[in-house]
Enzyme design. Structure first.
Site, PDB file in Angstrom:
ATOM      1  N   SER A 255      26.552 -12.657  23.349  1.00 61.92           N
ATOM      2  CA  SER A 255      27.721 -11.791  23.424  1.00 61.92           C
ATOM      3  C   SER A 255      28.971 -12.667  23.460  1.00 61.92           C
ATOM      4  O   SER A 255      28.880 -13.878  23.582  1.00 61.92           O
ATOM      5  CB  SER A 255      27.661 -10.959  24.700  1.00 61.92           C
ATOM      6  OG  SER A 255      27.862 -11.818  25.813  1.00 61.92           O
ATOM      7  N   LYS A 256      30.115 -12.015  23.380  1.00 67.59           N
ATOM      8  CA  LYS A 256      31.392 -12.735  23.412  1.00 67.59           C
ATOM      9  C   LYS A 256      31.467 -13.648  24.633  1.00 67.59           C
ATOM     10  O   LYS A 256      31.913 -14.776  24.568  1.00 67.59           O
ATOM     11  CB  LYS A 256      32.544 -11.726  23.452  1.00 67.59           C
ATOM     12  CG  LYS A 256      33.003 -11.297  22.071  1.00 67.59           C
ATOM     13  CD  LYS A 256      34.444 -11.758  21.852  1.00 67.59           C
ATOM     14  CE  LYS A 256      34.843 -11.925  20.427  1.00 67.59           C
ATOM     15  NZ  LYS A 256      34.480 -11.049  19.423  1.00 67.59           N
ATOM     16  N   ARG A 257      31.014 -13.095  25.757  1.00 66.00           N
ATOM     17  CA  ARG A 257      31.113 -13.843  27.003  1.00 66.00           C
ATOM     18  C   ARG A 257      30.289 -15.138  26.979  1.00 66.00           C
ATOM     19  O   ARG A 257      30.635 -16.139  27.588  1.00 66.00           O
ATOM     20  CB  ARG A 257      30.650 -12.952  28.157  1.00 66.00           C
ATOM     21  CG  ARG A 257      31.517 -13.046  29.373  1.00 66.00           C
ATOM     22  CD  ARG A 257      30.888 -12.362  30.563  1.00 66.00           C
ATOM     23  NE  ARG A 257      29.524 -12.822  30.799  1.00 66.00           N
ATOM     24  CZ  ARG A 257      28.512 -12.052  31.125  1.00 66.00           C
ATOM     25  NH1 ARG A 257      28.688 -10.754  31.238  1.00 66.00           N
ATOM     26  NH2 ARG A 257      27.313 -12.541  31.332  1.00 66.00           N
ATOM     27  N   GLY A 259      29.795 -16.960  24.411  1.00 66.35           N
ATOM     28  CA  GLY A 259      30.284 -17.946  23.449  1.00 66.35           C
ATOM     29  C   GLY A 259      30.230 -17.482  22.015  1.00 66.35           C
ATOM     30  O   GLY A 259      30.380 -18.276  21.098  1.00 66.35           O
TER      31      GLY A 259
END
Ligand code: GLU
Length: 492
Positions: A255-257, A259
């Protein structure tokens, strides 16, 4: 492997920026082409005009260039199968469509979108899969040579055989899927634009692609593609399904979190392309040896499709930082600074000191953004003079006898530094001053009683690089001034 020249492609849709997952796909396809002496094609799949994002194509190309993934054929390079942008190839898809119509393998969709949507809804309510072929209008299909299409309505594939397909995936081995995936899917929409299912097959055929490398989300549709290859009488390419990239937990997709950001974001933060490539290559591929660091040349040499793993590959930011740190240390100082500046890092007013501090930055910072923080944080003493505090200059323990000698020893060190040549290396300064510090008797605190106040006098910070490095970077004049200031404070 067959003996055709290997041709791989990366076929992004310009619906967003290039993120980690697509960059890894591009890299693997590139490595396979280079390794096997073939060609790597960049093809832009821009048939979904609604989802297209402005600037995406330029951004994708810039990201690939930054990573050093060069294409042999693509939108900006003329090649034997140009153009390489699908929206410029509409004529070709129509030619293929007409061929399928003529062979009785495609038919004009007689229904309105609303009708199809109503069937889809109904199937959903009844919790069964929606298959268009169940509604295939018998009257509209009259057999090979008799199909008609006005060219302005949507065209559907008439899936020739409802059967199970079994194919050999170069990574996953034998895969099988069938009936549930086969349907009379749309080939061309009423607006003349082809669907992905249709045009990517046409392009892979036309562009002589031998190896299709992509994510696992395409496995379930593969029977559709295979039935189309069959209808067109063309041998399908080889498929290599790349493992998905998992987040830090190792269970969910990245996910975005974790990376999953845009590749150029990494560039802005001060990651090196060498490191990104090295890191991405190991996301789902392993060399079968202990080697951790690979240049692009080494990757091309070592790469093999056989060593791509089946199971998900975990994205580990710590590992990325570690790999980046390695490549940062490999850069000669001049190059280090040039690269940092290119992305707007390491701006300072004292160029001379910054240059001398590069070895320290290389040792301590994993990315340029971290190096920036150091210049205003733990290494700020290299640029700003912070007055030392009297009680810290003296031994921390007020009963320590060493404190009575601090002023004297600082004066002696001051004298020694005065005798130094202007440009002396940290190593030489160390040898020179250690000879003095080591002579300090144990009762007077030994070498520590000299080195601690000296380092603190120079830095004004409880934590800082060693005093020899500080003298080297600050230069003789500044070092002497700072020591004088400390001596004055002790006199107060
Ligand atoms: N345009 C497709 C995508 O971006 C390409 C898939 C493929 O490689 O066939 O997902």
């Amino acid at each position: 492997m067959n003996n055709k020249t290997v041709r791989t492609r990366f076929a992004p849709s310009p619906t967003g920026f290039l993120h980690v997952g697509s960059a890894r796909t591009a890299l693997f396809a590139f490595l396979a082409a280079r390794k096997y002496g073939g060609q790597f094609v960049l093809r832009i799949e821009d048939t979904d005009k609604e989802r297209e994002m402005e600037g995406a194509i330029g951004h994708i190309m810039e990201s690939l260039r930054w990573l050093g993934i060069s294409w042999d054929e693509g939108p900006n390079i003329d090649g034997p199968y140009a153009p390489y942008v699908q929206s410029s190839r509409l004529e070709l898809y129509r030619t293929y469509a007409h061929r399928l119509v003529a062979d009785g393998l495609a038919y004009q969709d007689p229904y309105t979108e609303e009708e199809v949507e109503a069937w889809r809804k109904q199937a959903e309510e009844e919790k069964r899969p929606f298959l268009f072929r169940e509604h295939r209008p018998a009257s509209h299909f009259k057999g090979a040579g008799q199909g008609t299409w006005d060219g302005r309505s949507a065209l559907r594939f008439r899936v020739p055989h409802i059967k199970r397909y079994t194919w050999n995936d170069l990574v996953r081995g034998e895969l099988t899927a069938g009936e549930e995936a086969l349907d009379d899917f749309i080939l061309l929409k009423a607006d003349g634009y082809p669907t992905y299912n249709f045009c990517h097959v046409v392009d892979d055929i036309e562009m002589q692609i031998t190896h299709v490398m992509r994510g696992e989300e395409f496995i379930s549709s593969t029977p559709k593609f295979l039935s189309l290859y069959e209808a067109l009488g063309v041998e399908p390419p080889l498929f290599a399904t790349l493992p998905s990239i998992l987040g830090a937990e190792g269970t969910k997709k990245l996910s975005k979190r974790d990376g999953a950001q845009d590749i150029l974001e990494y560039r802005a933060q001060g990651y090196l392309p060498e490191a990104m490539v090295n890191f991405l290559a190991l996301l789902g591929w392993n060399p079968g040896t202990e080697q951790e660091f690979f240049s692009m040349e080494e990757l091309i040499e070592a790469f093999s499709i056989e060593r791509i793993q089946r199971s998900g590959a975990q994205f580990n930011t710590e590992k990325l930082l570690f790999v980046n740190h390695h490549w940062m240390r490999e850069l000669p100082d001049e190059e280090y600074l040039a690269r940092a500046r290119r992305e707007g890092h390491l701006e300072t007013t004292n160029e001379a000191r910054l240059r001398k501090a590069i070895p320290l930055l290389k040792e301590r910072a994993s990315i340029f953004a971290e190096a920036d923080e150091m210049l205003t944080g733990e290494l700020s003493c290299l640029f700003l003079r912070a007055a030392p505090l009297r009680e810290i200059l003296l031994a921390k323990d007020p009963n320590d006898p060493a404190q009575h000698f601090t002023e004297t020893t600082l004066k002696e060190v001051h004298g020694l530094i005065t005798g130094l040549a202007e440009e002396t290396s940290a190593e030489e300064i160390k040898t020179y001053l250690m000879a003095y510090a080591d002579r300090n008797p144990k009762e007077q605190g030994g070498r520590g009683a000299i080195l601690w106040p000296l380092r603190y006098a120079l830095s004004g910070q409880e934590r800082s690089p060693d005093p020899f490095m500080l003298i080297h970077i600050l230069g003789k004049q500044e070092s002497l001034l700072r020591i004088e200031e400390a001596i004055d404070i002790l006199k107060e």
